[in-house]
Motif scaffolding. Structure first.
Motif, PDB file in Angstrom:
ATOM      1  N   MET A   1       0.844  -1.176   0.000  1.00 56.24           N
ATOM      2  CA  MET A   1       0.000   0.000   0.000  1.00 56.24           C
ATOM      3  C   MET A   1       0.890   1.240   0.000  1.00 56.24           C
ATOM      4  N   SER A   2       0.570   2.174  -0.871  1.00 56.93           N
ATOM      5  CA  SER A   2       1.350   3.410  -0.946  1.00 56.93           C
ATOM      6  C   SER A   2       0.760   4.460  -0.008  1.00 56.93           C
ATOM      7  N   ALA A   3       1.504   5.513   0.226  1.00 62.04           N
ATOM      8  CA  ALA A   3       1.022   6.630   1.034  1.00 62.04           C
ATOM      9  C   ALA A   3       0.416   7.681   0.115  1.00 62.04           C
ATOM     10  N   LEU A   4      -0.536   8.421   0.635  1.00 63.02           N
ATOM     11  CA  LEU A   4      -1.136   9.506  -0.135  1.00 63.02           C
ATOM     12  C   LEU A   4      -0.118  10.623  -0.282  1.00 63.02           C
ATOM     13  N   GLU A   5       0.148  10.999  -1.513  1.00 61.85           N
ATOM     14  CA  GLU A   5       1.052  12.109  -1.800  1.00 61.85           C
ATOM     15  C   GLU A   5       0.240  13.267  -2.359  1.00 61.85           C
ATOM     16  N   LEU A   6       0.408  14.421  -1.722  1.00 64.85           N
ATOM     17  CA  LEU A   6      -0.322  15.618  -2.140  1.00 64.85           C
ATOM     18  C   LEU A   6       0.584  16.555  -2.912  1.00 64.85           C
ATOM     19  N   PRO A   7       0.072  17.289  -3.870  1.00 64.26           N
ATOM     20  CA  PRO A   7      -1.303  17.164  -4.351  1.00 64.26           C
ATOM     21  C   PRO A   7      -1.489  15.879  -5.149  1.00 64.26           C
TER      22      PRO A   7
END
Length: 151
Positions: A1-7
């Protein structure tokens, strides 16, 4: 599972409507209500509650679909009819973005599941909290704090 990268960006199936997210979700959800089942043609809908100031439509003009004249406004691509996001009338501080419309959804896991009273009997999710309908309004603050602390 990857991490949310913003934007992060996303859009409809045909690409005519594009979205941009600049804020971490307040909460992630799976909704098992029969309305979501019918609108997704699946066992539930997946959404991330994004602060309104961290959400924007960058291309195209979504249209309201689903139920009309209701306090819940479901927004769709006018061409491919992909369900993109939902806004609640009078609730201006967040937008429920359909998580599967984001270009990278590998970070997503539902934290809560709602309307389990209407779920299909064979469905399971990894959600930490389950509700037969919706959480009581006074529970949302604690749920969002817990979710964001784990984030």
């Amino acid at each position: 599972m990857s991490a949310l990268e913003l934007p992060c960006a996303g859009g409809c199936r045909c690409g005519q409507v594009r979205l941009k997210i600049n804020a971490k979700p307040l909460l992630t959800m799976a909704c098992h209500c029969t309305g979501c089942q019918r609108m997704t043609a699946g066992p539930y809908s997946l959404s991330a509650a994004i602060p309104s100031d961290g959400f924007e439509v960058t291309e195209g003009e979504p249209v309201i679909g689903g139920l009309h004249g209701d306090a819940i406004h479901h927004y769709f691509c006018p061409h491919c009819m992909s369900w993109l996001f939902t806004k609640l009338e009078g609730v201006d501080w967040f937008v429920n973005v359909r998580a599967t419309m984001l270009d990278d959804v590998g970070w997503f896991t539902p934290f809560i599941e709602t309307w389990t009273s209407e779920k299909l009997p064979w469905v399971t999710t990894p959600a930490k909290h389950s509700y037969a309908a919706l959480p009581a309004m006074e529970e949302y603050e604690g749920l969002t704090k817990e979710y964001m602390a784990e984030g």
